[in-house]
Design an enzyme around this catalytic site. Sequence first.
Site, PDB file in Angstrom:
ATOM      1  N   TYR A 105      37.757  45.639  47.718  1.00 47.84           N
ATOM      2  CA  TYR A 105      37.787  45.130  46.343  1.00 47.84           C
ATOM      3  C   TYR A 105      38.755  43.958  46.239  1.00 47.84           C
ATOM      4  O   TYR A 105      38.436  42.915  45.651  1.00 47.84           O
ATOM      5  CB  TYR A 105      38.204  46.265  45.419  1.00 47.84           C
ATOM      6  CG  TYR A 105      38.301  45.914  43.955  1.00 47.84           C
ATOM      7  CD1 TYR A 105      37.172  45.931  43.130  1.00 47.84           C
ATOM      8  CD2 TYR A 105      39.525  45.594  43.368  1.00 47.84           C
ATOM      9  CE1 TYR A 105      37.260  45.649  41.784  1.00 47.84           C
ATOM     10  CE2 TYR A 105      39.624  45.303  42.016  1.00 47.84           C
ATOM     11  CZ  TYR A 105      38.498  45.331  41.231  1.00 47.84           C
ATOM     12  OH  TYR A 105      38.594  45.042  39.894  1.00 47.84           O
ATOM     13  N   SER A 147      41.189  39.864  39.723  1.00 48.17           N
ATOM     14  CA  SER A 147      42.007  41.055  39.526  1.00 48.17           C
ATOM     15  C   SER A 147      43.416  40.794  40.027  1.00 48.17           C
ATOM     16  O   SER A 147      43.633  39.979  40.945  1.00 48.17           O
ATOM     17  CB  SER A 147      41.412  42.246  40.287  1.00 48.17           C
ATOM     18  OG  SER A 147      42.293  43.351  40.283  1.00 48.17           O
ATOM     19  N   ILE A 191      44.110  47.747  32.752  1.00 47.15           N
ATOM     20  CA  ILE A 191      43.377  47.655  31.488  1.00 47.15           C
ATOM     21  C   ILE A 191      42.687  48.995  31.232  1.00 47.15           C
ATOM     22  O   ILE A 191      41.984  49.518  32.095  1.00 47.15           O
ATOM     23  CB  ILE A 191      42.319  46.530  31.531  1.00 47.15           C
ATOM     24  CG1 ILE A 191      42.960  45.203  31.992  1.00 47.15           C
ATOM     25  CG2 ILE A 191      41.654  46.383  30.171  1.00 47.15           C
ATOM     26  CD1 ILE A 191      44.046  44.670  31.088  1.00 47.15           C
TER      27      ILE A 191
END
Length: 250
Positions: A156, A139, A188
């Site tokens: 994350y 990411s 996205i």
Amino acid sequence: MDRRVAIVTGGARGIGRGCAHALAERGLAVALVDVLAAEMANTKAEIEALGAPCLTFEADVAEHTRAKEVAAGVLAEWGRIDVLVNNAGRPMPVGILDISEEQWDATIDVNLKSCFNYIQAVAPAMLARGHGRIVSMSSLNAHSGGVTAAVSRFAYGAAKAGIIGMTRALAKELGPHIAVNCICPGLIKTELTSKNPVIAEREPELIEGIALRRTGSPRDVAELVAFLATAEPMFITGQDITIDGFQWNR
């Protein structure tokens, strides 16, 4: 099986579904892994409508033993595994002062440990054939610590940064036969992000901070995944490739 075989985790919807479509369109047989059985069945029907064989495995990607069972099931049915797309992941919007140990463990398990689970499960078959491609989904958060649109926070980002380190190390360990890369998507638009009120409300503002003036789509990411999975010759390994339309407000 006379065609190449790919496993896509988190393949029921979103980016995973897009990757499955792109690989099927390039002639690969696709095995989907997900916990969303009904949505995975829909994606399977779409893949088969493209003329590609498709298997489905309902599985929690955090389960190490289950990953080995999935790999064994694919090999029993098709006899080979050429491509692994580690796409499954989960958000974690809780900060350091509030996150529980269980939430931290779950974030690491689904986002990072899952990559270990499936790479270890498929690597022997790839090495035996002398060829393989592994693409894992990191990411932009791994680099930025969370962009302005980020819902997920430090746990994350830590998991996704771990994927980059794993990718670089395994590119050395599994080379020259297996190319190992990862992708760092920015904003996205998927079924999941479209339902997020924070992103939905701020989308026009966020787009102003992206050079291409739009959000990315699952297809944008899938085309890059398909390239890394199928292009010949391949002189790219150990890389983390950002795909964000050049999002400068990181």
